[in-house]
Design an enzyme around this catalytic site. Structure first.
Site, PDB file in Angstrom:
ATOM      1  N   ARG A  23       0.817  -1.223   0.000  1.00 50.98           N
ATOM      2  CA  ARG A  23       0.000   0.000   0.000  1.00 50.98           C
ATOM      3  C   ARG A  23       0.845   1.266   0.000  1.00 50.98           C
ATOM      4  NH1 ARG A  23      -2.821  -1.141   5.513  1.00 50.98           N
ATOM      5  NH2 ARG A  23      -0.663  -1.718   5.844  1.00 50.98           N
ATOM      6  N   GLU A  28       5.967   6.913  12.021  1.00 50.83           N
ATOM      7  CA  GLU A  28       5.699   7.753  13.177  1.00 50.83           C
ATOM      8  C   GLU A  28       6.711   8.896  13.116  1.00 50.83           C
ATOM      9  OE1 GLU A  28       4.650   6.200  17.355  1.00 50.83           O
ATOM     10  OE2 GLU A  28       6.813   6.590  17.387  1.00 50.83           O
ATOM     11  N   ASP A  47       2.639  24.189  15.000  1.00 46.84           N
ATOM     12  CA  ASP A  47       3.026  23.529  13.743  1.00 46.84           C
ATOM     13  C   ASP A  47       2.866  24.525  12.610  1.00 46.84           C
ATOM     14  OD1 ASP A  47       3.613  21.090  14.865  1.00 46.84           O
ATOM     15  OD2 ASP A  47       1.827  20.076  14.135  1.00 46.84           O
ATOM     16  N   ARG A  59      13.745  30.279   1.430  1.00 53.61           N
ATOM     17  CA  ARG A  59      13.109  30.860   2.615  1.00 53.61           C
ATOM     18  C   ARG A  59      14.180  30.890   3.709  1.00 53.61           C
ATOM     19  NH1 ARG A  59       7.248  30.688   2.507  1.00 53.61           N
ATOM     20  NH2 ARG A  59       6.534  29.646   0.613  1.00 53.61           N
ATOM     21  N   HIS A  62      16.389  32.656   8.769  1.00 56.83           N
ATOM     22  CA  HIS A  62      15.523  33.249   9.792  1.00 56.83           C
ATOM     23  C   HIS A  62      15.889  32.790  11.201  1.00 56.83           C
ATOM     24  CE1 HIS A  62      12.352  33.140   6.367  1.00 56.83           C
ATOM     25  NE2 HIS A  62      13.075  34.231   6.279  1.00 56.83           N
ATOM     26  N   LYS A  72      13.160  24.072  16.385  1.00 60.94           N
ATOM     27  CA  LYS A  72      12.321  23.642  15.265  1.00 60.94           C
ATOM     28  C   LYS A  72      12.637  22.202  14.896  1.00 60.94           C
ATOM     29  CE  LYS A  72      12.095  28.210  13.129  1.00 60.94           C
ATOM     30  NZ  LYS A  72      12.506  29.011  11.963  1.00 60.94           N
ATOM     31  N   TYR A 132       6.960  22.140   9.957  1.00 57.91           N
ATOM     32  CA  TYR A 132       7.886  22.213  11.076  1.00 57.91           C
ATOM     33  C   TYR A 132       7.177  22.571  12.364  1.00 57.91           C
ATOM     34  CZ  TYR A 132       8.346  27.060   9.281  1.00 57.91           C
ATOM     35  OH  TYR A 132       8.123  28.319   8.790  1.00 57.91           O
ATOM     36  N   LYS A 169      10.935  40.543   2.125  1.00 55.94           N
ATOM     37  CA  LYS A 169      11.664  40.646   3.389  1.00 55.94           C
ATOM     38  C   LYS A 169      13.030  39.959   3.305  1.00 55.94           C
ATOM     39  CE  LYS A 169       9.444  38.821   6.746  1.00 55.94           C
ATOM     40  NZ  LYS A 169       8.621  38.473   7.910  1.00 55.94           N
ATOM     41  N   ASP A 170      13.072  38.769   2.718  1.00 55.92           N
ATOM     42  CA  ASP A 170      14.349  38.065   2.601  1.00 55.92           C
ATOM     43  C   ASP A 170      15.299  38.759   1.628  1.00 55.92           C
ATOM     44  OD1 ASP A 170      13.570  36.211   4.467  1.00 55.92           O
ATOM     45  OD2 ASP A 170      13.111  34.624   3.021  1.00 55.92           O
TER      46      ASP A 170
END
Length: 189
Positions: A23, A28, A47, A59, A62, A72, A132, A169-170
């Site tokens: 399948r 986990e 989250d 991205r 930061h 994180k 994250y 912003k970045d």
């Protein structure tokens, strides 16, 4: 769940077990008890889910400053990214050094990034989704960033720098030489 230290103190590569059959697979992806047994006792409270349509989207880099600094736990559920972490703990023997790991839906790897590090990623495929967990809530007044393409850091993102897709912003983030870190190194030896 396998937990492997990286070259940066406290930054861990986590590989959840996958149970496969005809399948597909079951995995986990987070287990508080398993991480505690590995010495990682983090109380995640938020989250986040990001979607990046274009390959070459960057991205980062930061961070969130104290009192809202965040640990994180990052994973990819669609596509593939080059995930980057930079030590910004003043006085650390690895201050300004970085590591990168390819995280993908296919390999299932996760990166645990403690407080005191810059974080960012570049999408290696189109249509990437990154999830994250964070140990503190987002606080706009505590956020900060450093240029992803800073020459002093010389990060190898795995995408052409000149065509990187950035937020406004970045695109105007400060360079590393002028950055004043709010984090201090605590030698635990």
């Amino acid at each position: 769940m396998s937990v492997t230290p990286t070259a940066l103190e406290g930054v861990m590569l986590i590989e959840p077990r996958r149970f496969s059959d005809l399948r597909g697979y079951f995995s986990e992806t987070w287990n508080r008890r398993a991480l505690r047994e590995a010495g990682l006792d983090i109380d995640f409270c938020q989250d986040n889910h990001s979607f990046s349509a274009d390959m070459g989207t960057v991205r980062g880099l930061h961070f969130q400053a104290p009192p809202a600094a965040q640990d994180k736990l990052v994973r990819v559920v669609r596509g593939s990214v080059m995930d980057v972490v930079v030590d910004i703990r003043v006085g650390s023997p690895t201050f300004g050094q970085w590591i990168s790991e390819e995280l993908s839906a296919e390999n299932g790897l996760q990166l645990l990034i403690p407080k005191g590090y810059l974080h960012g990623f570049a999408t290696l495929t189109p249509d990437c989704e990154v999830l994250y967990k964070c140990s503190d809530y987002y606080m706009p007044s505590a956020e900060g960033s450093v240029r992803f393409d800073d020459p002093d850091l010389a990060i190898e993102w795995g995408v052409p720098m000149e065509s990187a897709v950035l937020s406004e912003k970045d695109a105007v983030a400060q360079n590393f030489a002028s950055f004043e870190s709010p984090f201090r190194y605590e030698d635990r030896t």
